[in-house]
Design a protein around this motif. Structure first.
Motif, PDB file in Angstrom:
ATOM      1  N   VAL A   1       0.861  -1.190   0.000  1.00  0.00           N
ATOM      2  CA  VAL A   1       0.000   0.000   0.000  1.00  0.00           C
ATOM      3  C   VAL A   1       0.890   1.230   0.000  1.00  0.00           C
ATOM      4  N   THR A   2       0.336   2.327  -0.494  1.00  0.00           N
ATOM      5  CA  THR A   2       1.086   3.582  -0.556  1.00  0.00           C
ATOM      6  C   THR A   2       0.296   4.658   0.174  1.00  0.00           C
ATOM      7  N   PRO A   3       0.675   4.987   1.418  1.00  0.00           N
ATOM      8  CA  PRO A   3      -0.010   6.066   2.154  1.00  0.00           C
ATOM      9  C   PRO A   3       0.214   7.414   1.483  1.00  0.00           C
ATOM     10  N   SER A   4      -0.355   8.450   2.084  1.00  0.00           N
ATOM     11  CA  SER A   4      -0.303   9.781   1.474  1.00  0.00           C
ATOM     12  C   SER A   4       1.101  10.368   1.456  1.00  0.00           C
ATOM     13  N   ASP A   5       2.030   9.842   2.269  1.00  0.00           N
ATOM     14  CA  ASP A   5       3.402  10.357   2.251  1.00  0.00           C
ATOM     15  C   ASP A   5       4.287   9.613   1.251  1.00  0.00           C
ATOM     16  N   ASP A   6       3.644   8.775   0.376  1.00  0.00           N
ATOM     17  CA  ASP A   6       4.355   8.049  -0.683  1.00  0.00           C
ATOM     18  C   ASP A   6       5.443   7.125  -0.153  1.00  0.00           C
ATOM     19  N   ARG A   7       5.245   6.644   1.023  1.00  0.00           N
ATOM     20  CA  ARG A   7       6.205   5.702   1.614  1.00  0.00           C
ATOM     21  C   ARG A   7       5.559   4.317   1.609  1.00  0.00           C
ATOM     22  N   ARG A   8       5.966   3.488   0.674  1.00  0.00           N
ATOM     23  CA  ARG A   8       5.303   2.201   0.474  1.00  0.00           C
ATOM     24  C   ARG A   8       5.479   1.289   1.689  1.00  0.00           C
ATOM     25  N   LEU A   9       4.395   0.542   1.971  1.00  0.00           N
ATOM     26  CA  LEU A   9       4.406  -0.396   3.090  1.00  0.00           C
ATOM     27  C   LEU A   9       3.867  -1.744   2.622  1.00  0.00           C
ATOM     28  N   VAL A  10       4.394  -2.805   3.225  1.00  0.00           N
ATOM     29  CA  VAL A  10       3.904  -4.162   2.984  1.00  0.00           C
ATOM     30  C   VAL A  10       2.980  -4.528   4.147  1.00  0.00           C
ATOM     31  N   VAL A  11       1.729  -4.871   3.818  1.00  0.00           N
ATOM     32  CA  VAL A  11       0.708  -5.087   4.844  1.00  0.00           C
ATOM     33  C   VAL A  11       0.200  -6.523   4.747  1.00  0.00           C
TER      34      VAL A  11
END
Length: 292
Positions: A75-85
């Protein structure tokens, strides 16, 4: 004898048909009675029930709360820092008729595939919404985000006859490549901080050593100066004593000084001295002769 011959098979057939028409619904499940694929009865209460043998069939579904682990997604939050969920959900079959109509003969396998797609879509939508940053996801607000995912997934899952009880995010990490870069950056920052601390420590040590050296030098200088003063005062006092002694008895003082000179001159194994016979050095060692 002839009636008995036909009665026993008839009794067996009747008993077989009777047993085939009876089924038991467990308290942990719900059951549907189907006739040629059409729903004829819904059995949600535990107990003994009946069906038409060979024409009707019973399909059972688990009535307990079930668990579903979703696939790992990015997923890509609003701060453009991708996370694996990675998430999991708790759900149960709420409307068994609607569930059967939605998934058909696929049962839980099809239902879980569809529910997994619903959860992944809601996770991306909620975690990628405005004002939701990676820091928000990793903070205490994570709990509210999970409740939002659960509520929205519940609405979508109603069409499947499912009730989404709970949704939890098991892990929220950076992607592998980002994780390595982050660890490298953290390591570099810690090494820089360590180097700064070492430099500050060395600087402080240099100041302490310089202060100690100066203190030692000043202390030795003060001690040497005081020693010189004390020695000067002692020499002055000694000279004063000698002067007083010389003034009191000049003959005795001359004798005492000669003895000191003899002690210093005749030290060691060498006692030979070369000087003129009339030298005053041995005046007090000559034998006294009577006056002629």
């Amino acid at each position: 004898m002839g009636k008995t011959k036909f009665f026993i098979p008839f009794l067996v057939v009747v008993l077989f048909l009777g047993l085939s028409s009876i089924f038991v619904v467990d308290e942990r499940e719900k059951a549907l009675v189907l006739q040629f694929g059409q729903i004829k009865a819904v059995k949600e209460e535990p107990g003994l029930s009946f069906k038409i043998p060979f024409i009707q069939e019973v399909v059972r579904y688990d009535d307990r709360i079930l668990s579903l682990d979703t696939d790992t997604i990015e997923v890509t939050p609003s701060d453009d820092r991708r996370l694996v969920v990675d998430a999991f959900a708790r759900y149960r079959i709420k409307d068994v008729v609607q569930f059967r109509q939605a998934v058909g003969v696929g049962g839980l396998r099809v239902a879980e595939d569809r529910l997994s797609s619903v959860l992944n879509a809601q996770i991306r939508e909620v975690l990628g919404a405005d004002q939701v940053t990676s820091d928000t996801i990793l903070s205490e607000d994570r709990r509210e985000l999970m409740r939002r995912i659960q509520r929205q997934a519940q609405i979508s899952a109603q069409g499947l006859g499912l009730d989404v009880v709970d949704v939890r995010l098991k892990q929220t990490n950076l992607p592998e490549q980002n994780l390595d870069a982050t660890f490298a950056r953290m390591r570099a920052e810690r090494e820089r901080e360590a180097a700064d601390e070492i430099a500050r420590g060395n600087e402080a040590a240099q100041r302490v050593r310089a202060l100690a050296d100066r203190t030692v030098t000043e202390t030795l200088s003060d001690a040497e100066r005081e020693a010189q003063v004390i020695r000067g005062e002692a020499d002055a006092e000694r000279n004063a004593i000698f002067a007083d002694a010389f003034g009191a008895d000049e003959e005795f003082f001359a004798f005492y000084r000669s003895l000191e000179a003899y002690e210093k001159a005749l030290q060691g194994s060498n006692s030979s001295m070369v000087m003129t016979p009339d030298s005053e050095f041995f005046d007090y060692l000559r034998s006294a002769t009577p006056d002629q």
